[in-house]
Each structure stands twice: as C-alpha cells, then as structure tokens.
Scaffold this motif. Structure first.
Motif, PDB file in Angstrom:
ATOM      1  N   GLY A   1       0.793  -1.229   0.000  1.00 52.87           N
ATOM      2  CA  GLY A   1       0.000   0.000   0.000  1.00 52.87           C
ATOM      3  C   GLY A   1       0.818   1.268   0.000  1.00 52.87           C
ATOM      4  O   GLY A   1       0.462   2.242  -0.660  1.00 52.87           O
ATOM      5  N   LEU A   2       1.912   1.302   0.741  1.00 45.89           N
ATOM      6  CA  LEU A   2       2.776   2.477   0.831  1.00 45.89           C
ATOM      7  C   LEU A   2       4.234   2.037   0.950  1.00 45.89           C
ATOM      8  O   LEU A   2       4.841   2.129   2.020  1.00 45.89           O
ATOM      9  CB  LEU A   2       2.409   3.340   2.049  1.00 45.89           C
ATOM     10  N   PRO A   3       4.833   1.574  -0.129  1.00 48.35           N
ATOM     11  CA  PRO A   3       6.211   1.087  -0.051  1.00 48.35           C
ATOM     12  C   PRO A   3       7.209   2.174   0.335  1.00 48.35           C
ATOM     13  O   PRO A   3       8.268   1.860   0.881  1.00 48.35           O
ATOM     14  CB  PRO A   3       6.494   0.541  -1.457  1.00 48.35           C
ATOM     15  N   GLU A   4       6.875   3.436   0.124  1.00 50.47           N
ATOM     16  CA  GLU A   4       7.773   4.510   0.527  1.00 50.47           C
ATOM     17  C   GLU A   4       7.800   4.704   2.043  1.00 50.47           C
ATOM     18  O   GLU A   4       8.746   5.254   2.597  1.00 50.47           O
ATOM     19  CB  GLU A   4       7.418   5.833  -0.180  1.00 50.47           C
ATOM     20  N   VAL A   5       6.775   4.220   2.733  1.00 46.96           N
ATOM     21  CA  VAL A   5       6.693   4.305   4.201  1.00 46.96           C
ATOM     22  C   VAL A   5       7.125   2.991   4.840  1.00 46.96           C
ATOM     23  O   VAL A   5       7.901   2.982   5.786  1.00 46.96           O
ATOM     24  CB  VAL A   5       5.267   4.666   4.654  1.00 46.96           C
TER      25      VAL A   5
ATOM     26  N   THR B   1      13.599  -3.283   4.101  1.00 52.72           N
ATOM     27  CA  THR B   1      15.049  -3.237   3.879  1.00 52.72           C
ATOM     28  C   THR B   1      15.690  -2.027   4.556  1.00 52.72           C
ATOM     29  O   THR B   1      16.912  -1.941   4.602  1.00 52.72           O
ATOM     30  CB  THR B   1      15.389  -3.208   2.375  1.00 52.72           C
ATOM     31  N   ARG B   2      14.887  -1.094   5.063  1.00 54.62           N
ATOM     32  CA  ARG B   2      15.398   0.108   5.733  1.00 54.62           C
ATOM     33  C   ARG B   2      15.258  -0.022   7.242  1.00 54.62           C
ATOM     34  O   ARG B   2      14.461  -0.790   7.750  1.00 54.62           O
ATOM     35  CB  ARG B   2      14.589   1.343   5.303  1.00 54.62           C
TER      36      ARG B   2
ATOM     37  N   ILE C   1       9.600   1.562   9.247  1.00 61.06           N
ATOM     38  CA  ILE C   1       8.418   2.417   9.094  1.00 61.06           C
ATOM     39  C   ILE C   1       8.877   3.867   9.176  1.00 61.06           C
ATOM     40  O   ILE C   1       9.474   4.278  10.174  1.00 61.06           O
ATOM     41  CB  ILE C   1       7.373   2.140  10.192  1.00 61.06           C
ATOM     42  N   GLN C   2       8.603   4.643   8.119  1.00 63.00           N
ATOM     43  CA  GLN C   2       8.965   6.059   8.073  1.00 63.00           C
ATOM     44  C   GLN C   2       7.711   6.861   7.736  1.00 63.00           C
ATOM     45  O   GLN C   2       7.461   7.205   6.576  1.00 63.00           O
ATOM     46  CB  GLN C   2      10.090   6.271   7.072  1.00 63.00           C
ATOM     47  N   PRO C   3       6.895   7.157   8.769  1.00 58.67           N
ATOM     48  CA  PRO C   3       5.586   7.769   8.546  1.00 58.67           C
ATOM     49  C   PRO C   3       5.638   9.178   7.955  1.00 58.67           C
ATOM     50  O   PRO C   3       4.639   9.638   7.407  1.00 58.67           O
ATOM     51  CB  PRO C   3       4.948   7.768   9.936  1.00 58.67           C
ATOM     52  N   ASP C   4       6.773   9.838   8.020  1.00 60.53           N
ATOM     53  CA  ASP C   4       6.875  11.183   7.461  1.00 60.53           C
ATOM     54  C   ASP C   4       6.915  11.178   5.934  1.00 60.53           C
ATOM     55  O   ASP C   4       6.885  12.222   5.298  1.00 60.53           O
ATOM     56  CB  ASP C   4       8.095  11.907   8.020  1.00 60.53           C
ATOM     57  N   ARG C   5       6.912  10.020   5.321  1.00 53.05           N
ATOM     58  CA  ARG C   5       6.979   9.912   3.859  1.00 53.05           C
ATOM     59  C   ARG C   5       5.603   9.861   3.194  1.00 53.05           C
ATOM     60  O   ARG C   5       5.504   9.628   1.990  1.00 53.05           O
ATOM     61  CB  ARG C   5       7.797   8.695   3.454  1.00 53.05           C
TER      62      ARG C   5
END
Length: 136
Positions: free
Chosen positions: A33-37, A41-42, A46-50
């Motif tokens: 749904g939100l691969p940028e968030v 691999t990071r 979870i990076q909710p600011d994206r």
C-alpha cells in the motif's frame, strides 16, 4: 503473549503509527500500500513522514491482524468498521473486524482488527502467530 509493551511507535507531528511484531502475519498490505513508508530493507522500516497522515491511516487500516495501528495527533483514532464481521480462513484462523474487546492473558484489549487462532496452538493466544495449522 505480546502486549502493549512490545509495541514500537513511529511518530510524526500529525500521526503515530504503532507496530506489534508478534501479531504481524506478513500479509504485506502495508508494504504494497505504501512502499515509501513501509520498507523492510530500511531501518527504521516504518517512516511515517513519507506520506500524508490520511493516506497512512488508510493503509494501516488494511492490516488484517491489527499489528499496525495509528493515533492522530488531533486525538482521532481508528474508526470502527460496522457491523462486526468474522471470517474463518481456509486453515481455521478467524479474521475479525469491528468494535471488539479481546480477552488476553493481560486482561481485555479494545481492538478494531484481529486475526484469532482457530487451532489453539498459537503462543500469542488468542491471536494467531502462524505456529499451528490454522496459520499455515
């Protein structure tokens, strides 16, 4: 049994996303749904600011197990699906959505989305953890 103390929080100014690893059944609704968030691999994964808070909340609500949850900075929490639905999977686990009170070894928990063990072999009772035949 996994509990609130096992939750990790990822915060922005507008929303906090929490993740309870023991309940994750790897449905990958978040990653798709939100691969940028949500990127495994990071670190942090979870990076909710994206993403915008509304979009992030929408994708978190897709998590069938409830391992992902959110709280809005304005005090808003997840709206309850209605009416309550219970679906038995082909292997026996129960996917439940609605206004729920789940009895756990640590006392009752208010929930909106859960996957419950249908075979009795989960180590996270009453939640499914894929340990027994209902999780395969």
């Amino acid at each position: 049994m996994s509990g609130a103390s096992d939750r990790k929080a990822y915060r922005t100014e507008s929303i906090t996303v929490t993740f309870e690893a023991g309940r994750c059944l790897h449905a990958a609704a978040c990653v798709h749904g939100l691969p940028e968030v949500f990127d495994t691999t990071r670190r942090p994964w979870i990076q909710p600011d994206r993403a915008a808070a509304d979009r992030l909340a929408e994708v978190v609500r897709r998590c069938p197990s409830g391992a992902l949850q959110y709280e809005r900075a304005d005090g808003g929490t997840e709206a309850v699906d209605g009416p309550t639905t219970i679906t038995r999977g082909s292997t026996g686990q129960l996917t439940v959505r609605g206004e729920l009170s789940v009895d756990t070894p640590h006392g009752p928990r208010a929930e909106t989305r859960v996957v419950l063990c249908g075979c009795g072999q989960s180590r996270l009772q009453p939640y499914c953890d894929h340990a027994g035949p209902c999780g395969r």
